[in-house]
Design a protein around this motif. Structure first.
Motif, PDB file in Angstrom:
ATOM      1  N   GLY A  36       0.800  -1.211   0.000  1.00 51.99           N
ATOM      2  CA  GLY A  36       0.000   0.000   0.000  1.00 51.99           C
ATOM      3  C   GLY A  36       0.839   1.270   0.000  1.00 51.99           C
ATOM      4  N   ALA A  37       0.189   2.367   0.363  1.00 48.22           N
ATOM      5  CA  ALA A  37       0.847   3.669   0.339  1.00 48.22           C
ATOM      6  C   ALA A  37       1.946   3.778   1.383  1.00 48.22           C
ATOM      7  CB  ALA A  37      -0.184   4.774   0.544  1.00 48.22           C
ATOM      8  N   ASN A  38       1.886   2.989   2.435  1.00 49.47           N
ATOM      9  CA  ASN A  38       2.948   3.010   3.440  1.00 49.47           C
ATOM     10  C   ASN A  38       4.256   2.473   2.893  1.00 49.47           C
ATOM     11  OD1 ASN A  38       1.308   4.087   5.430  1.00 49.47           O
ATOM     12  ND2 ASN A  38       0.629   2.079   6.157  1.00 49.47           N
ATOM     13  N   PHE A  39       4.178   1.654   1.834  1.00 48.50           N
ATOM     14  CA  PHE A  39       5.384   1.093   1.230  1.00 48.50           C
ATOM     15  C   PHE A  39       5.707   1.766  -0.097  1.00 48.50           C
ATOM     16  CE2 PHE A  39       7.840  -1.915  -1.271  1.00 48.50           C
ATOM     17  CZ  PHE A  39       8.805  -2.337  -0.360  1.00 48.50           C
ATOM     18  N   PHE A  40       4.684   1.913  -0.954  1.00 47.33           N
ATOM     19  CA  PHE A  40       4.870   2.556  -2.255  1.00 47.33           C
ATOM     20  C   PHE A  40       4.523   4.038  -2.114  1.00 47.33           C
ATOM     21  CE2 PHE A  40       3.914  -1.898  -3.219  1.00 47.33           C
ATOM     22  CZ  PHE A  40       4.967  -2.226  -4.072  1.00 47.33           C
ATOM     23  N   ALA A  41       5.514   4.847  -1.874  1.00 51.47           N
ATOM     24  CA  ALA A  41       5.281   6.269  -1.601  1.00 51.47           C
ATOM     25  C   ALA A  41       4.605   6.983  -2.767  1.00 51.47           C
ATOM     26  CB  ALA A  41       6.598   6.956  -1.259  1.00 51.47           C
ATOM     27  N   TRP A  42       4.813   6.507  -3.990  1.00 45.30           N
ATOM     28  CA  TRP A  42       4.233   7.179  -5.161  1.00 45.30           C
ATOM     29  C   TRP A  42       2.705   7.137  -5.158  1.00 45.30           C
ATOM     30  CZ3 TRP A  42       1.310   4.182  -8.497  1.00 45.30           C
ATOM     31  CH2 TRP A  42       1.515   2.803  -8.469  1.00 45.30           C
ATOM     32  N   LEU A  43       2.117   6.203  -4.400  1.00 51.27           N
ATOM     33  CA  LEU A  43       0.658   6.116  -4.340  1.00 51.27           C
ATOM     34  C   LEU A  43       0.028   7.295  -3.602  1.00 51.27           C
ATOM     35  CD1 LEU A  43       0.201   2.306  -3.571  1.00 51.27           C
ATOM     36  CD2 LEU A  43      -0.602   3.494  -5.618  1.00 51.27           C
ATOM     37  N   ARG A  44       0.800   7.924  -2.731  1.00 38.10           N
ATOM     38  CA  ARG A  44       0.225   8.990  -1.902  1.00 38.10           C
ATOM     39  C   ARG A  44      -0.208  10.200  -2.716  1.00 38.10           C
ATOM     40  NH1 ARG A  44       5.311   8.624   2.234  1.00 38.10           N
ATOM     41  NH2 ARG A  44       5.019   6.423   2.793  1.00 38.10           N
ATOM     42  N   GLY A  45       0.455  10.445  -3.830  1.00 35.15           N
ATOM     43  CA  GLY A  45       0.108  11.610  -4.632  1.00 35.15           C
ATOM     44  C   GLY A  45      -0.864  11.341  -5.756  1.00 35.15           C
TER      45      GLY A  45
END
Length: 348
Positions: free
Chosen positions: A93-102
């Motif tokens: 998830g976003a906690n691991f794949f930082a690119w998902l946060r944006g």
């Protein structure tokens, strides 16, 4: 499997409801257009599975091979997820794949996922998965995305608008009760017309004939015979292989979310011996016509039972689907099929 009734009869709509529930989305909480994005922020692999289900359910076929292109894309995405997270052990998830946060919406999610996969393949000297005479990049718009993946976004968007107006808790209760009732009906129907060795019933004959055909093809191709059976299908396959067709040789039997262990304890199979277990024979003897038996279950699946404590030779493997209704989530998971492919590869 037939539906028992209710507002939704479509597996994809159930999957969207599940995805929104897993993401903690409540009715009216946010704008639509983000079911894939919301799912990916919890688990990128679950978002890939949802994309595969939505695209695979697409009745429109823009070009021959479009489905294969989607499968290839999802396989590449799963490989990217698997290596980056070490099959989810490092995080997700976003906690691991930082690119998902944006990422703001599902269209952007697909574009970013495509770019991340491509960059990862270049950095690791991996090429795109070929599917037929051309790679998946020959389809879709200028972004290079498969046509079915692009069309999946508006389908999911429309379903999300419908689904998120319902109470998620009520949906969970309804869909959890339905498969359980259907399984009971399947069990009663099968045993009522199973038949005998001399006069097998309709279901037994159909499965036996299919196993015969698959065995002949495997022999001609000089390939191992692998049988995959889910839920009640696993119970039927075991019944057929252990009693009706012990002459059919299966190299690898994979039962998924089945009740084989429970049914044997209840002595429901035609081959069941009421004298087993006993002090001299603590387990049911392994099937002599099965080379290896893997029994896959999610611990959160109330309809899945272990087989290894009951049968000699059975290997229980735990697979976490990550779904609130795990029983129906095994075979729609790209990660499940990737792991199964590696196990099958061990036979070569």
């Amino acid at each position: 499997m037939e539906s028992l009734g209710g507002e939704s009869e479509e597996p994809l709509e159930e999957a969207v409801t599940q995805a929104l529930a897993d993401a903690g989305v409540r009715p009216g909480e946010r704008d639509a257009e983000q079911v894939l994005t919301a799912t990916a922020r919890v688990s990128l692999q679950q978002a890939i599975d949802l994309l595969a289900l939505a695209g695979g359910d697409d009745e429109e076929e823009s070009e021959p091979g479009a489905l294969s292109e989607l499968v290839a894309f999802c396989a590449r995405a799963t490989a990217y997820w698997s290596e980056k997270t070490n099959e989810g052990t490092r995080g997700d998830g976003a906690n691991f794949f930082a690119w998902l946060r944006g990422v703001k919406n599902d269209d952007e999610f697909l574009d970013r996922l495509h770019d991340k996969i491509t960059d990862w393949e270049r950095s690791t000297n991996r090429g795109p998965v070929e599917s037929g005479p051309r790679s998946w990049e020959s389809f879709g718009d200028v972004s290079g995305l498969p046509a079915r993946a692009v069309r999946a976004v508006p389908r999911l968007r429309a379903l999300e608008v419908s689904v998120r107006t319902r109470l998620i808790a009520a949906g969970v209760r309804r869909w959890a009760a339905r498969p359980t009732a259907l399984l009971i009906g399947d069990v009663m129907g099968y045993f009522a017309e199973r038949g005998t060795l001399e006069t097998p019933g309709r279901i037994v004959k159909r499965i036996a004939d299919s196993l015969d055909e698959a065995a002949r093809d495997a022999t001609l191709r000089r390939e191992p015979l692998v049988v995959l059976a889910h839920s009640m299908g696993g119970n039927i396959v075991h019944d057929v292989l252990s009693h009706f067709r012990p002459d059919v040789r299966v190299d690898l039997l994979v039962t998924v979310g089945t009740q084989v262990g429970l049914f044997e304890e209840l002595k429901l199979f035609a081959s069941s011996d009421h004298k087993v277990p006993n002090p001299r024979c603590p387990k049911v003897t392994a099937l002599p016509n099965v080379g290896r038996w893997l029994n896959v279950l999610d611990r959160s699946d109330p309809l899945a039972f272990a087989a290894a404590p009951i049968f000699a030779g059975a290997e229980d493997l735990v697979f976490r689907t990550g779904a609130w209704w795990a029983h129906g989530a095994y075979l729609t998971s790209c990660d499940f099929h990737a792991r199964l492919a590696r196990r099958v590869g061990q036979l070569a």
